[in-house]
Enzyme design. Structure first.
Site, short mmCIF file in Angstrom:
data_model
loop_
_atom_site.label_atom_id
_atom_site.label_comp_id
_atom_site.label_asym_id
_atom_site.label_seq_id
_atom_site.Cartn_x
_atom_site.Cartn_y
_atom_site.Cartn_z
CB SER A 49 42.37 -54.56 6.76
OG SER A 49 41.52 -53.72 5.91
NE ARG A 50 39.39 -61.68 4.05
CZ ARG A 50 38.49 -62.25 4.89
NH1 ARG A 50 37.51 -61.74 5.22
NH2 ARG A 50 38.98 -63.20 5.59
CB VAL A 51 39.63 -52.45 2.42
CG1 VAL A 51 40.10 -51.08 1.95
CG2 VAL A 51 38.37 -52.86 2.33
#
Length: 511
Positions: free
Chosen positions: A364-366
């Site tokens: 997850s790039r968040v």
């Protein structure tokens, strides 16, 4: 009878002053050829790209290709009743769908027509199917979590409101199941949900709708259906229609979730249309703008700035791979557009690991920005630990003797994978996830037989709800796990361990 000339003159004068000419000017064309869901039309020289046109049988078309001598129209309905020479009229309007509360709880087609025998959809507002995505200045970073209710995802690849998280894997690996569980978990969160079925079997879609209805999720969910029997133009516009309906709530300052199931079938429909329209094919015969087809769709998902109302649209696109080929054209395109991916591996699925998430590839790039503090604290190193465990497990299969520390890491890894297993339609509250993962990562399961981990977790969560509700309620209220709460949780686990030790194990189970 005498005529009063003055009265007649005054009436004529008033009529002349208030006269308004109403001239209905429309461009009219003729069908040159028709077939396979498209028509070539001569005469519509002023038609706009994406403008709606109407055929004599009432079917709507969409201007798709603007050429020098003719216009390529994709037909949104039954094209078999359209004949060569038929008259085609432009409408001067772009394609739009009904939006608002009227569509919530309904099953509709991509044009907004009802499919559920509950009467017509009466909505005062409509939105264009194609709409420009909000710019950078109108957005804010994703910080608010969207809880899926699935331990493995909320702990290791968290999803935030406004994020686009790709779910990718081979067929029959549980991609749709993750999305349905996420929709069910939004029951009391106020998030409006939209499920777009593209090219799916009618029986599969009926099963999804039945599951949503059974678990009370249809009260806040709209299902947009363009099944396998629908023409390619309807399959192509279905995700845009669903997004237009969901966007309405985002711009109203509310929160929405949309699932595209799946975009690989939409890409195939777009390829079919493009090849029929004689657009030049590129890699894997897809047209050159298939990336733009998906990027302009997914960029519409955003977390809006406070000045814009702070609404959000979260999207979960699904992509089906063939034999795990993640480097194929469409999968790589969508991976590069989205903010992370959850990769479901067939080997794990058939080994009984559900959800079958490959921790090494999934990301997850968040990240932790979309997690509550309590989850961040207990699951901080879980993803790396599990990835290291998978490597260690492969090494241990060689049959070499392992030292005590390595064996202990292996044993804990086995127990954590057991703990992260979760049945379908059983989303968990985030507080229960925190307590469960805390017990696993802090070593409280190390002496529990692997076969009894699921039983231990079920009994433990029941114990916490019934005998220690104050700890669970504090985590729910504060979203934090401070030292005081952690000490109380440790004491509660020790108390429960004593109770569980007395409980007789199932016959024949070894530690």
């Amino acid at each position: 009878m005498r005529f009063k000339a003055g009265e007649i003159a005054s009436v004529l004068q008033a009529e002349i002053e208030h006269y308004q000419a109403q001239i209905d000017v429309r461009e009219v064309g003729r069908v040159l050829e028709v077939g396979d869901g498209i028509a070539r039309v001569y005469g519509l020289s002023g038609v706009m790209s994406g403008e709606m046109v109407t055929f004599p049988n009432g079917v709507t078309g969409l201007a798709f290709n603007l050429e020098e001598q003719s216009v390529g129209i994709i037909i949104l309905g039954d094209y078999l009743s359209i004949n060569e020479g038929d008259e085609v009229r432009s409408t001067g309007q772009l394609l739009s769908v009904p939006v608002g509360d009227a569509v919530i709880g309904r099953v509709v087609d991509p044009l907004g027509n009802p499919l559920d025998d509950k009467g017509p959809i009466v909505s005062a507002e409509r939105r264009p199917v194609e709409f420009t995505a909000p710019g950078v200045a109108l957005r804010q970073p994703v910080r608010e979590p969207l809880q899926t209710g699935i331990k493995a995802i909320d702990a290791m690849t968290p999803i935030g409101r406004g994020q686009r998280e790709l779910i990718i894997g081979d067929r029959k690996t549980g991609k749709t199941a993750i999305c349905i569980d996420t929709i069910i978990n939004q029951r009391d969160s106020g998030v409006k949900c939209f499920y777009v079925a593209i090219g799916q079997k009618e029986s599969t879609v009926a099963g999804v709708i039945d599951a949503l209805r059974r678990y009370g999720a249809m009260d806040y969910t709209t299902v947009v259906v363009s099944g396998a029997s629908s023409p390619a133009p309807l399959q192509y516009i279905a995700p845009y229609s669903g997004t237009a309906m969901a966007e309405y709530f985002m711009y109203k300052g509310q929160h929405a979730l949309i699932v595209y199931d799946d975009l690989s079938k939409q890409a195939v429909a777009y390829r079919q249309l493009s090849l029929l329209m004689r657009r030049p094919p590129g890699r894997e015969a897809y047209p050159g703008d298939v990336f733009y087809c998906h990027s302009r769709l997914l960029e519409r998902s955003a977390k809006l700035s406070d000045a814009m109302g702070g609404g959000s649209l979260t999207s979960l696109p699904i992509i089906e791979t063939l034999e795990g080929e993640v480097s194929a054209y469409i999968p790589t395109n969508v991976i590069s557009i989205t903010d992370g991916q959850i990769y479901l591996q067939p080997d794990l699925f058939f080994a009984g690991q559900r959800p079958a998430m490959n921790v090494g590839i999934s990301v997850s790039r968040v990240g932790g920005a979309a997690q509550i503090q309590a989850m961040k604290r207990v699951a901080g190193g879980l993803r790396l630990d599990l990835a290291a465990f998978r490597e260690l497990e492969a090494f241990a299969q060689l049959g070499t003797d392992l030292d005590a520390a390595t064996q202990a890491r292996l044993d804990r890894g086995y127990r954590m994978t057991e703990l992260l297993k979760q049945g379908q339609y059983q989303p968990m509250h985030v507080a229960d996830q925190v307590m469960s993962i805390y017990a696993g990562t802090r070593g409280h399961l190390d002496k529990i037989p692997r076969e009894r981990v699921a039983e231990w977790e079920q009994d433990f969560l029941q114990f916490m709800r019934e005998q220690k509700p104050e700890i669970r309620n504090k985590i729910i209220q504060t979203n934090r796990l401070d030292e005081e709460t952690e000490q109380a949780l440790q004491a509660a686990i020790a108390e429960f361990q004593a109770q569980f030790a007395v409980k007789q194990p199932v016959a024949g189970v070894r530690g």
